[in-house]
Design an enzyme around this catalytic site. Structure first.
Site, PDB file in Angstrom:
ATOM      1  N   THR A 106       0.820  -1.218   0.000  1.00 33.72           N
ATOM      2  CA  THR A 106       0.000   0.000   0.000  1.00 33.72           C
ATOM      3  C   THR A 106       0.854   1.268   0.000  1.00 33.72           C
ATOM      4  O   THR A 106       0.522   2.245  -0.661  1.00 33.72           O
ATOM      5  CB  THR A 106      -0.912   0.008   1.247  1.00 33.72           C
ATOM      6  OG1 THR A 106      -1.689  -1.178   1.265  1.00 33.72           O
ATOM      7  CG2 THR A 106      -1.813   1.224   1.265  1.00 33.72           C
ATOM      8  N   CYS A 374      -5.448  -9.179   3.482  1.00 36.75           N
ATOM      9  CA  CYS A 374      -4.785  -8.934   2.194  1.00 36.75           C
ATOM     10  C   CYS A 374      -3.379  -8.371   2.386  1.00 36.75           C
ATOM     11  O   CYS A 374      -2.693  -8.053   1.413  1.00 36.75           O
ATOM     12  CB  CYS A 374      -5.614  -7.987   1.328  1.00 36.75           C
ATOM     13  SG  CYS A 374      -6.787  -8.852   0.254  1.00 36.75           S
ATOM     14  N   PHE A 375      -2.953  -8.169   3.645  1.00 37.65           N
ATOM     15  CA  PHE A 375      -1.551  -7.868   3.977  1.00 37.65           C
ATOM     16  C   PHE A 375      -1.076  -6.560   3.349  1.00 37.65           C
ATOM     17  O   PHE A 375       0.083  -6.440   2.948  1.00 37.65           O
ATOM     18  CB  PHE A 375      -0.633  -9.035   3.561  1.00 37.65           C
ATOM     19  CG  PHE A 375      -1.269 -10.374   3.784  1.00 37.65           C
ATOM     20  CD1 PHE A 375      -1.399 -10.874   5.069  1.00 37.65           C
ATOM     21  CD2 PHE A 375      -1.813 -11.098   2.741  1.00 37.65           C
ATOM     22  CE1 PHE A 375      -2.031 -12.072   5.300  1.00 37.65           C
ATOM     23  CE2 PHE A 375      -2.460 -12.303   2.961  1.00 37.65           C
ATOM     24  CZ  PHE A 375      -2.562 -12.796   4.250  1.00 37.65           C
ATOM     25  N   CYS A 376      -1.974  -5.570   3.283  1.00 35.60           N
ATOM     26  CA  CYS A 376      -1.629  -4.264   2.704  1.00 35.60           C
ATOM     27  C   CYS A 376      -1.069  -4.409   1.290  1.00 35.60           C
ATOM     28  O   CYS A 376      -0.144  -3.705   0.897  1.00 35.60           O
ATOM     29  CB  CYS A 376      -0.630  -3.521   3.589  1.00 35.60           C
ATOM     30  SG  CYS A 376      -1.240  -3.172   5.238  1.00 35.60           S
ATOM     31  N   ASN A 377      -1.612  -5.362   0.541  1.00 27.18           N
ATOM     32  CA  ASN A 377      -1.164  -5.589  -0.829  1.00 27.18           C
ATOM     33  C   ASN A 377      -2.389  -6.005  -1.664  1.00 27.18           C
ATOM     34  O   ASN A 377      -2.550  -7.170  -2.010  1.00 27.18           O
ATOM     35  CB  ASN A 377      -0.078  -6.663  -0.881  1.00 27.18           C
ATOM     36  CG  ASN A 377       0.590  -6.758  -2.242  1.00 27.18           C
ATOM     37  OD1 ASN A 377       0.011  -6.397  -3.261  1.00 27.18           O
ATOM     38  ND2 ASN A 377       1.811  -7.254  -2.260  1.00 27.18           N
TER      39      ASN A 377
END
Length: 829
Positions: A106, A374-377
């Site tokens: 992100t 979503c793991f900042c992705n």
């Protein structure tokens, strides 16, 4: 006892690092490096030594790179976006482009917000597109000097894919072009995930910008990162703001400013975090001493990931269906193209995805720490989970936001589960995780779970061989878990086929709870009565049972008016401190006190008077993300609780004198003008359970546990305010409203249970089987009980709840609320 598998989120710090650092601070005096005294000079020199040590770690020198300290990788990326020499649209020369790989964090994608404000276009590039990209610019355009920036991760934080470091030179030389446009390309290598477990040689792979966060490598300190800038572009960077320490000279009355010569000092606004920087020196020392260097870390962590991937990808149900779906671009055969990250979703026997929050909850019960979502992705999440832009927007409309527990929308996953290894990870960690998956997905006790029924316990007619592997003999001993061992590991059916809201969620999410078609009038004529009433004066502590109790504007009077907080003011619950259930508060309305008791402790009392005088410090606390005004109850009770719980803690009380905004929680269906007022509860004013539902669940759990279970013990685990005696189990889930005597309540929705029901409220001991049995019994849901809110008060009826009172429900499809008596106005407590 903890298996930590989120090293991609943060490394763990070793004890030797803390000791070395604190010894350093005890033995040396470090002053502000901007001064000129002896202690300041020591700090300045130490920081410069650490800069050298960082460059050495990345196999480069001060001739090629400059270290700019930042608060982390994100701040470093923001600095690049603000200072890169962009050429905006609309000028006479060709304009700049900011290109980024869609498999980016992100913080990289967020740079486009700054470039947009500078009138610079951003271009997302999919991984497969750049693999096919080749430069074919005409010779006359190859001399263009317009600067463009391409950013890509050295290692995907989603899947662990390592993208080729050779791209750096190929792009800078023009051999590879992200988009066909004249100009000069610079490369931003996001190395935050990569450098935690792999060596990076900047002598060979000379990217222009390399942002990193040190906690990813050492675990400590946090809040400190760096931007490594290639010195050939450093002079081109632009800067407008100048903070303390960055100016060689400036005038306050005129627009005159002359920056410091050093690139680092020019961009490090204010005083750097100098003690944390000094801690880095010990981080490098300890890492080298414990591991022998990054190459050994790379080989060690990859070996664990390779082993785990091999076993996990070969796990099959009896029908041959895979147990997990792994999201990967590689087959985990080469540490140069795959990092120690495994991303997956768990499947059921029919191939349906089980929600990641359910997997996370069960992992927590086994003391396994994973990461979900979503793991900042978002880009990688969409690519691997096959989610379109429209899907993502629909998920947002359904109430799903980054970092929440809404794991399925319309039966499709919104995210996944990630495990990641670090240098501290061991073979036992991998085995523990694999045993958890095997035991919870493939155990015998789950084989015959009825899909939507709790009427009869499962039978034992199950095949002995529950596992099938493509290549079992070549795999590890974990695959040879004996049937006896499997039986000793609790089974897992903590899964869901449709999302159930976990705890506090917005009203729009609550509206998504499915309301099945039910009859509009209640079946059967047997009366329903209130069997028990409980209040919980101190949040997460023991219940106080009453036969009759006043109702206030927040629910039962004094219910969850107090809570225990740790030394940082954070609310403590039984999830983290099970011994809270052994703290027994009781309310004496005549003496106007709350008496608190615990085994081995003298009783202590607290006044019920709301002590919000001038001397009381009012502060804001958070309960499940909602801010509440509170005040501290003093040293005497703080000392009592700290002694009993064995850790520093305090008792705080919600302040009734402070008018704070009412909680806007799950008040679907209540008048918008109604100020729903909540105490320190998570979700609603009241929680109701049905004794008939408890009895049916008791029979199911007892059969699974193969030991008798007391109904009173089960009732206490579910921590309800109102226990009713109804003829049919689970009929309460069909109600829209109820009245009890003169009080009227709106049903807000079902209560989705967490691991607190696994705690025996008499002993504080955990039994994982309870939550698993509930999930199995309820057809993979963990709902039990319903939340209630008061209807607005518009009458003079006394607000009292009493045991023995009749309960009159209104079913969901019936829109009219029938008054409790023939002609009286609707009212509530």
């Amino acid at each position: 006892g903890i298996t930590y598998l989120d090293h991609a989120g943060s490394a763990l710090f070793p004890e030797s690092l803390l000791k070395a650092f604190t010894d350093d601070l005890r033995n040396n005096l470090y002053g502000n490096p901007h001064s000129q005294n002896i202690s300041s000079k020591l700090t300045y020199d130490t920081i410069e030594h650490v800069r050298y040590r960082i460059l050495q770690h990345f196999h480069t020198t001060a001739e090629d790179y400059t270290i700019i300290f930042t608060s982390g990788c994100t701040a470093a990326l923001k600095l690049i976006a603000e200072s890169f020499p962009w050429i905006p649209e609309g000028t006479k020369q060709p304009s700049s482009r900011f290109c980024y790989l869609t498999d980016s964090h992100t913080s990289v994608v967020g740079m486009r917000g700054i470039t947009a404000s500078m009138n610079v276009l951003s271009v997302p590039i999919k991984p497969k597109e750049i693999l096919l990209a080749k430069s074919s610019l005409p010779a006359e355009e190859q001399n263009c000097t317009t600067p463009h920036l391409f950013s890509y991760p050295a290692q995907s934080n989603f899947s662990g894919t390592k993208y080729p470091l050779s791209w750096i030179q190929d792009i800078k030389s023009g051999k590879l072009s992200p988009i066909k446009i004249p100009g000069k390309w610079f490369v931003l290598l996001d190395a935050a995930s990569y450098v935690s477990s792999s060596p990076l040689d900047l002598g060979v792979h000379q990217a222009d910008f390399i942002p990193i966060s040190f906690y990813k490598i050492f675990g400590f300190p946090t809040g400190l990162g760096a931007l490594l800038v290639n010195n050939r572009i450093a002079p081109l960077l632009r800067k407008t703001y100048f903070g303390g320490g960055t100016a060689a000279a400036y005038l306050a009355e005129e627009d005159f400013y002359f920056p410091r010569k050093s690139i680092a000092e020019r961009f490090e606004d204010g005083t750097v975090s100098f003690l944390d920087i000094i801690a880095l020196k010990h981080g490098f020392d300890v890492l080298e001493k414990l591991t022998g260097g990054m190459e050994k870390i790379k080989q060690h962590t990859f070996a664990l990931a390779h082993y785990t991937y091999t076993v996990l990808s070969n796990l099959k149900y009896a029908n041959g269906a895979p147990v997990v779906r792994i999201y990967s671009d590689t087959d985990f055969s080469n540490p140069d193209v795959q990092g120690p990250i495994i991303n997956f979703n768990v499947l059921d026997e029919n191939g349906e995805v089980l929600g990641y929050s359910q997997v996370d909850s069960m992992a927590s019960l086994h003391n396994i720490h994973v990461r979900t979502g979503c793991f900042c992705n978002t880009g990688a999440c969409q690519m691997h989970l096959d989610l379109s832009n429209e899907d993502m927007q629909r998920n947002l409309q359904a109430g799903h936001v980054c970092g929440d527990n809404i794991d399925l929308v319309d039966g499709r996953p919104t995210g996944s589960v990630r495990i990641s290894f670090g240098y501290m990870s061991s073979f036992e960690d991998a085995q523990t995780f694999l045993n958890f998956i095997i035991a919870t997905r493939l155990s015998k006790s789950d084989a015959d779970i009825p899909p939507q029924s709790v009427t009869k316990p499962p039978t034992e007619s199950v095949p002995d061989d529950r596992l099938s592997f493509n290549d079992a003999d070549k795999l590890s001993p974990v695959l040879r878990v004996s049937d006896g061992e499997l039986r000793n590991i609790p089974s897992e059916t903590e899964t869901t086929g449709s999302w159930q809201p976990p705890e506090p969620e917005a009203e729009s999410i609550r509206a998504a709870v499915s309301e099945t078609a039910v009859p509009t009038c209640r079946k059967g004529g047997k009366p329903i009565t209130v069997a028990k009433i409980y209040l919980y004066p101190i949040k997460s502590c023991s219940a106080f049972e009453v036969t009759e109790w006043p109702v206030g504007n927040q629910g039962l009077l004094y219910d969850r008016n107090w809570m225990v907080v740790n030394q940082n003011g954070v609310c403590m619950t039984q999830k983290l401190e099970p011994r809270l259930c052994l703290v027994n508060p009781s309310i004496d309305l005549k003496q106007n006190i709350m008496v608190i008791q615990a085994e081995g402790m003298d009783p202590i009392s607290v006044s019920l008077e709301d002590n919000t005088g001038k001397e009381t410090v009012i502060c804001e606390s958070k309960v499940c993300s909602h801010r509440v005004k509170t005040y501290d109850c003093g040293e005497r009770i703080a000392g009592w609780l700290s002694t009993f719980l064995g850790r520093p803690c305090r008792l705080i009380r919600q302040s009734s004198g402070m008018k704070s905004k009412p909680h806007q929680k799950n008040t679907k269906g209540l008048s918008s003008a109604t100020n729903i007022s909540l105490s320190l509860v998570n979700e609603a004013q009241y929680l109701l359970i049905n004794a008939a539902s408890i009895l049916q669940l008791k029979e199911y759990i007892s059969a699974r546990l193969k030991e008798p279970l007391e109904i009173e013990e089960l009732i206490q685990r579910f921590r309800a305010n109102i226990v009713i005696s109804a003829p049919e189990s689970f009929e309460e889930e069909e109600w829209a409203e109820i009245s009890i005597g003169a009080l009227q309540f709106q049903v807000v929705g079902p209560c989705s249970r967490c691991q607190i029901i696994c705690i025996d409220q008499q002993s504080g001991e955990r039994n994982k089987e309870i939550l698993q049995s509930l999930s199995a019994a309820r057809g993979r849901k963990t709902n039990f009980g319903i939340y209630l809110m008061n209807q607005p008060l518009r009458s003079s009826f006394s607000g009292t709840l009493s045991v023995g009172s009749q309960v009159l429900p209104v079913l969901k499809e019936n829109t009219e609320i029938q008054p409790p008596t023939s002609s009286e106005e609707k009212c509530s407590g």
